[in-house]
Design a protein around this motif. Sequence first.
Motif, short mmCIF file in Angstrom:
data_model
loop_
_atom_site.label_atom_id
_atom_site.label_comp_id
_atom_site.label_asym_id
_atom_site.label_seq_id
_atom_site.Cartn_x
_atom_site.Cartn_y
_atom_site.Cartn_z
N HIS A 1 29.35 -3.33 -26.16
CA HIS A 1 29.84 -3.72 -27.49
C HIS A 1 29.91 -5.25 -27.54
CE1 HIS A 1 30.56 0.42 -28.02
NE2 HIS A 1 31.78 0.49 -27.51
N THR B 1 27.12 -2.08 -31.25
CA THR B 1 27.78 -0.95 -30.60
C THR B 1 26.83 -0.37 -29.57
OG1 THR B 1 29.00 -0.45 -32.62
CG2 THR B 1 28.87 1.29 -30.96
N THR C 1 25.14 -3.53 -36.97
CA THR C 1 25.46 -3.64 -38.39
C THR C 1 25.56 -5.11 -38.71
OG1 THR C 1 27.83 -3.48 -37.94
CG2 THR C 1 26.68 -1.43 -38.51
N ALA D 1 22.52 0.97 -36.80
CA ALA D 1 23.46 2.01 -36.43
C ALA D 1 23.17 3.28 -37.23
CB ALA D 1 24.88 1.54 -36.68
N ASP D 2 23.47 4.43 -36.62
CA ASP D 2 23.29 5.70 -37.32
C ASP D 2 24.04 5.68 -38.65
OD1 ASP D 2 21.78 6.64 -35.24
OD2 ASP D 2 23.40 7.78 -34.30
N SER E 1 23.16 -0.48 -31.15
CA SER E 1 23.03 -0.36 -32.61
C SER E 1 23.71 -1.55 -33.26
CB SER E 1 23.69 0.94 -33.10
OG SER E 1 23.10 2.07 -32.47
#
Length: 514
Positions: free
Chosen positions: A440, A502, A511, A476-477, A509
């Motif tokens: 992270h 993340t 954002t 990200a998902d 991932s």
Amino acid sequence: MILPPNTPVLIGVGQAVDHWDGSDPAAAPSPQSLMQHASEAALADTGVADAVRSAIDVIAVVRHFADSAPGMVPEGTGGCDKPPLGLAARLGITPARAIYSIVGGQSPQALVNEFAAEIHAGKARCVLLSGSEAIATAKTAARKGVTLDWNETIAGDMEDRGLGPMLLDRHELRNGVGAPILTYPLFEHALRARLGRTRTEHVAEMSALWADFSEVAAANPYAQFPKAMSADYLATPSDSNYPVADPYLKWHVAQDAVNQGAALILTSAGQAEAMGVPRSHWLFLHGSGEAMDKNVSLRPDLSRSRAIEVALKGALASAGKTPSQIAHYDIYSCFPVAVLLAAEALGIDERTTALTLTGGLPFAGGAGNNYSMHAIAAMTQTLRADPGSYGLILANGGFLSKEAVGIYSTTAPEAWTPVDHAPMQAEIDAEAAPARLEEHATGTIESYTVGYAKGRPARAVVIARTATGRVIARPADGDKDAAIAALLDPAKDPIGRTVHITHTDGVNSFTVAE
């Protein structure tokens, strides 16, 4: 000057192109037929085809895309199981050695470098290098429902050099770095940012450069796409010039739907003289450079290519030349950034110095791993018409990964010796790599791209920097659409924006922060 008889010399070149439209299946060109036509042209170019044909003891073929990258050629067409031996049979030659090269656009120049040294050492007498692609045939046939059968089984042994080293690792592939169309934009945007250009300004620069390339292709009888295109057309999205990966539109990138072949013939000065090859046909390799870069995410600066810089520097030093002494260039042009970085490394202005002799991979045609064989053939003809001048070829493979350079002239070198490329490679190997993070984190975008499918944004990747290292990440998902929208926002340049990372199960991932 007395020329040592073991001095390597290029004595013949040939090219072939076919604009098959699918109307006559019997006329469909294959990789084998294109290599045959180009090789026969190279033999004829020597002026003493029969003597040269009987002297050839090595045939090396540049690896076809069908054997390099699965899915590049439609299924069902087949192919020759031993391309160099298949070519030998078509030409009526029985070589002592048959070689199938590794993957990469550096291969044509790297093979010239290799066999010039072998000829000098007396390990080879006369060498035929050839390569081809018939991807346009395969795609046209699939579209029109035409059945092709290129299968050919040849007896005998060949040296298959395989795929070569992996150029991306699992960490990179898991996190979104992969195909060239999604990787070269990372270099392009990083260079744009270093040069202080907006996205619009850089697209304009790319398009102006490529407009010049297209004009060269329009006059090239071996070009697959011989049509001059304006900078405005190249910079503007349209049905015929649609987005493929930000910042690229269709005509900014190499076009692989080609039917092309090329061939070169190398021998020694003594053998050339014995065969009666006219001296006006001889071309000498004065210097060479080769280098392989680290994996993409391990390079200290994505806005530079250390492999290009080191290989060019080494080639010029070995030839005893400076860029100002080079009259003719052909710089590998799969994507604009490759040309821009080479021009920068050479200290020349890409807008005032002609950097292609063919029209480049988007317009002359991206003949798989074999493009630079066409460039060397064009360089040979150019230097014969301008005797005493010098020309430079830069061939590129992978993701600005593998570079091979050759410097040529009709003027004979005073004392030819093989170039040791090991120190060039050592210079790159000694450079420190950034730490890659799997955790992270919060960082700033170093580079990015958005890939398109059928004209619509479909995927994205960012490379970000933190205080402790570098992160590669995909959206990200559940956040893909928002992430893509943020990267394409015309009001905010993504480079320098904050991203939150993340890490889950080996995948990073991102954002984009508001």
